[in-house]
Design a protein around this motif. Sequence first.
Motif, short mmCIF file in Angstrom:
data_model
loop_
_atom_site.label_atom_id
_atom_site.label_comp_id
_atom_site.label_asym_id
_atom_site.label_seq_id
_atom_site.Cartn_x
_atom_site.Cartn_y
_atom_site.Cartn_z
N LYS B 157 79.92 30.09 23.04
CA LYS B 157 79.15 29.20 22.19
C LYS B 157 77.71 29.70 22.15
CE LYS B 157 78.13 24.40 21.28
NZ LYS B 157 78.48 23.00 21.54
N ALA B 158 77.18 29.82 20.95
CA ALA B 158 75.83 30.36 20.79
C ALA B 158 74.82 29.27 21.09
CB ALA B 158 75.64 30.91 19.38
N LEU B 159 74.38 29.19 22.32
CA LEU B 159 73.50 28.09 22.73
C LEU B 159 72.07 28.29 22.26
CD1 LEU B 159 74.78 27.66 26.40
CD2 LEU B 159 75.45 26.35 24.37
N ASN B 160 71.60 29.53 22.30
CA ASN B 160 70.19 29.78 22.00
C ASN B 160 70.04 30.55 20.70
OD1 ASN B 160 70.80 29.75 24.96
ND2 ASN B 160 68.57 29.62 25.07
N PRO B 161 69.14 30.07 19.84
CA PRO B 161 68.89 30.84 18.61
C PRO B 161 68.04 32.06 18.92
CG PRO B 161 67.41 28.97 18.69
CD PRO B 161 68.30 28.87 19.90
N GLY B 162 68.11 33.06 18.07
CA GLY B 162 67.28 34.25 18.24
C GLY B 162 68.00 35.50 17.77
N LEU B 163 67.27 36.59 17.84
CA LEU B 163 67.84 37.89 17.46
C LEU B 163 68.13 38.65 18.75
CD1 LEU B 163 68.54 39.93 15.21
CD2 LEU B 163 66.18 40.74 15.34
N TYR B 164 69.38 39.03 18.92
CA TYR B 164 69.81 39.61 20.20
C TYR B 164 70.46 40.98 20.01
CZ TYR B 164 69.16 34.83 21.85
OH TYR B 164 68.62 33.61 22.16
N VAL B 165 70.27 41.79 21.02
CA VAL B 165 70.94 43.09 21.05
C VAL B 165 72.32 42.91 21.66
CG1 VAL B 165 70.93 45.33 22.28
CG2 VAL B 165 68.84 44.48 21.17
N TYR B 166 73.28 43.66 21.17
CA TYR B 166 74.53 43.80 21.93
C TYR B 166 74.73 45.27 22.21
CZ TYR B 166 76.87 45.08 17.48
OH TYR B 166 77.24 45.69 16.31
N HIS B 167 75.46 45.56 23.26
CA HIS B 167 75.68 46.96 23.63
C HIS B 167 76.91 47.10 24.50
CE1 HIS B 167 74.26 46.49 27.84
NE2 HIS B 167 73.49 45.55 27.33
N CYS B 168 77.38 48.30 24.63
CA CYS B 168 78.49 48.57 25.53
C CYS B 168 77.93 48.65 26.94
CB CYS B 168 79.18 49.87 25.16
SG CYS B 168 80.60 50.23 26.22
N ALA B 169 78.69 48.17 27.90
CA ALA B 169 78.18 48.14 29.27
C ALA B 169 79.16 48.79 30.25
CB ALA B 169 77.90 46.70 29.68
N THR B 170 80.00 49.66 29.71
CA THR B 170 80.96 50.35 30.57
C THR B 170 80.25 51.46 31.35
OG1 THR B 170 82.72 49.88 29.01
CG2 THR B 170 83.11 51.65 30.58
N ALA B 171 80.63 51.63 32.59
CA ALA B 171 80.06 52.71 33.39
C ALA B 171 80.54 54.06 32.87
CB ALA B 171 80.47 52.56 34.86
N PRO B 172 79.67 55.05 32.81
CA PRO B 172 78.24 54.99 33.09
C PRO B 172 77.49 54.41 31.89
CG PRO B 172 78.92 57.24 32.58
CD PRO B 172 80.15 56.40 32.48
N VAL B 173 76.90 53.24 32.09
CA VAL B 173 76.40 52.45 30.97
C VAL B 173 75.35 53.20 30.14
CG1 VAL B 173 74.77 51.25 32.49
CG2 VAL B 173 75.36 50.24 30.30
N GLY B 174 74.50 53.97 30.83
CA GLY B 174 73.46 54.68 30.09
C GLY B 174 74.04 55.63 29.06
N MET B 175 75.12 56.27 29.42
CA MET B 175 75.73 57.24 28.50
C MET B 175 76.36 56.53 27.31
SD MET B 175 78.52 60.12 29.42
CE MET B 175 79.16 61.20 28.16
N HIS B 176 76.96 55.39 27.55
CA HIS B 176 77.57 54.65 26.43
C HIS B 176 76.48 54.20 25.43
CE1 HIS B 176 81.88 54.04 27.68
NE2 HIS B 176 81.37 54.57 28.77
N ILE B 177 75.36 53.76 25.97
CA ILE B 177 74.28 53.34 25.08
C ILE B 177 73.64 54.55 24.41
CG2 ILE B 177 72.02 52.21 24.98
CD1 ILE B 177 72.95 50.35 27.22
N ALA B 178 73.46 55.61 25.20
CA ALA B 178 72.84 56.82 24.65
C ALA B 178 73.69 57.42 23.54
CB ALA B 178 72.61 57.85 25.76
N ASN B 179 74.97 57.13 23.53
CA ASN B 179 75.84 57.65 22.47
C ASN B 179 75.86 56.72 21.26
OD1 ASN B 179 76.41 59.98 23.79
ND2 ASN B 179 78.39 59.33 24.57
N GLY B 180 75.08 55.67 21.30
CA GLY B 180 74.93 54.84 20.09
C GLY B 180 75.60 53.48 20.12
N MET B 181 75.99 53.04 21.31
CA MET B 181 76.76 51.79 21.35
C MET B 181 75.85 50.56 21.45
SD MET B 181 80.27 52.67 23.30
CE MET B 181 81.12 51.43 22.32
N TYR B 182 75.24 50.20 20.34
CA TYR B 182 74.41 49.00 20.30
C TYR B 182 74.29 48.50 18.87
CZ TYR B 182 71.30 53.00 19.61
OH TYR B 182 70.77 54.19 19.20
N GLY B 183 73.91 47.24 18.78
CA GLY B 183 73.71 46.63 17.47
C GLY B 183 73.00 45.30 17.66
#
Lengths: 233, 491
Positions: B157-183
């Motif tokens: 349930k979306a309790l708080n309004p706002g603009l939020y990032v989502y991303h992949c958090a699978t280990a190794p998390v930095g690499m997943h994000i560095a490969n473009g896994m966000y929105g």
Amino acid sequence: MVNVKGGTFVPLYGSDSIPVKVKTFLMDVYPVTNAEYLAFVNKYPKWRKSAVKKLFADENYLKKWDGDLSIGPNAAKIQNSPVINVSWFSAKAYCECQGKRLATVEEWEYAALASETKANAANDEKFYQRSIEWYSKPNPTYLPPVQEGFRNYYGLHGMIGMVWEWTQNFNSAMVVGESRADVTMDRQLFCGSGSDGAKDVKNYVAFMRYAFRSSLKANYTVANLGFRCAKSI
Amino acid sequence: MKTSTLTKVVQLLAIGIYSIGILSSCSSQTTPAEAATQTNEAAPKEMPTIMAELTDAPNVPAPITRKHAAKVVVKLEVTEVVKKMADGVNYTFWTFGGSVPGKFIRIRQNDEVEFHLMNHPDSKNPHNIDLHAVSGPGGGAASTFTAPGQETVFSFKALNPGLYVYHCATAPVGMHIANGMYGLILVEPEAGLPKVDKEYYVMQGDFYTKGDFGVPGLQPFDMQKALDENPSYVVFNGSVGALTGDNALTAKVGENIRLFVGNGGPNLISSFHVIGEIFDKVYAEGGSTINENIQTTLVPAGGAAITEFKADVPGNYVLVDHSIFRAFNKGALGMLKVEGNEDKKIYSGQIVQKIYQPEGSTVQEMPKSKAPAVALASNKDMRLELGKTLYAQNCQACHQAEGQGIKGAFPPLAKSDYLNADVNRAIGVVAHGLEGQIKVNGELYNSTMPKLKLSDEEIANVMTYVLNTWGNKGGEITPAQVGKAKANFKH
């Protein structure tokens, strides 16, 4: 099979940096191929596509095969490629029917440390980079024949660069055998928690393998996940 | 959590007041408490189920117009794809929905979201999703760890309004994000966001490739550079040029523009700035605090901001990370093209370009250091040759390459009546400078010509060149004539 001479290594996840002892064991030179798996289901009908229990393999079991006893239209091309879309149950059954077993995570990781020339190439930058590049790439349309995988120090082909491989214990990365830790630890390795308890936070290659295994359940079948068998001596 | 508790308290209070109202009053007038209750009742009894519209950057889904919460189904597919990072440079991106950044998700506060994460069978890796809009373990990551060829579902349930990032958090998390896994996922407040004319989705990310910026080919991920936080690329919307040229954002003069700006990182904080614009409003860090009249807003890694501004005058407005080397050398550039009518009051365009003289009217002397010996001309041809170079070095910036000058600022030398009428006077101007109004070819000029530190020989050469070019009267000036003219025309 080839002999993988025992020794010790520190796995990515283990108890307090204590090196793990791996006893000498035997391991298949290649991952199991489509042709070999076809022979298996020929002999053991309950592992055929139409007969397998859903509890033991999900609906993508042998997805690219077009029948119980047919590898499909590309058979000529992929009969010597690793069999994929197999579950842990089916891989385990296959090995047991050969009088073998799946390798443990420790055995598999130990054997996979080897480059062409070194038993432990963990600190070999070139080897490491090649591995991470393979892990980053999407699957090819057709997997290559198993013989094309690089031959490592022990004589094993394609430990890295072919397919992911099932191991006997695959979903226990974060279980450290200490109940307090087990309760608080996150087993799915997400965000920063993935690095908690890891021995070498720079070993992304190992992280990716552990993360992959942790995402699995025993009836899952995945398009780049195969297996090979091992044997104690 | 806090909001939810507060809301409940308010609701209970409202119901309490409402009940008292029923007991004590038969009035047909609506009390504020009643009105509040009615707003809640406006929602259908069964929450309607809606498929979320998902868009690729720079587009965002249409604003939400419904006045009640809904059950929103979001289906997001993870794929690992080879795509362009820059011209001639490819990279294996891991994506939420096929491109970087991932699909834009737009929901309303108190919506109940049924979230499906599908990992394409051809993926090499397992993935999950951590939505910063989620209150709960891992922001969803704890429930969405998905092997290739699998699908996971969880709801929140979306309790708080706002603009939020989502991303992949699978280990190794930095690499997943560095490969473009966000929105980005936008949770609109219940009252909605004020209406604007244009909305766009811009997300920054840093990338770490084996080859440096621009090195062609399929570039692998470089872990060491990532650890050192030393990216080869810093880009908006997943590649160099994703927001420039034909891909530029567009708007018309007078339109209000809202940018949903995110920063996937993994490492860098963005100093987001639009060159030539001032943000009328910034929803700081994507939250509810509105800051006004902002030049540059910080967008943290794993954070966001909503910026709003009115396009007042036409032109190209460049989006940058004002850590400016990233913009200049690593790709962090975007463009907004605004079309429409000029408003000279707000922005005039260039009116004057002239020599800047910080210390009075005639100072433009070189330092005292000795210049190399000057070539001496022995005939007119040599004077023309040397004069041409001197002109280019000393005169052309103002009087222009064809001696045409700049109307209103620098008088012309071509077919110049002022020049041709009295060459000695002109020599004096070159030697001593000139300040004040003169009339050239019928135009009045009132600016300053600096005193040029030229020798008599040099003045002779450049004057000879000018006199024999662009339709002037010709002739040869000698250093002796220069000496005389200098003495005669002092001011």
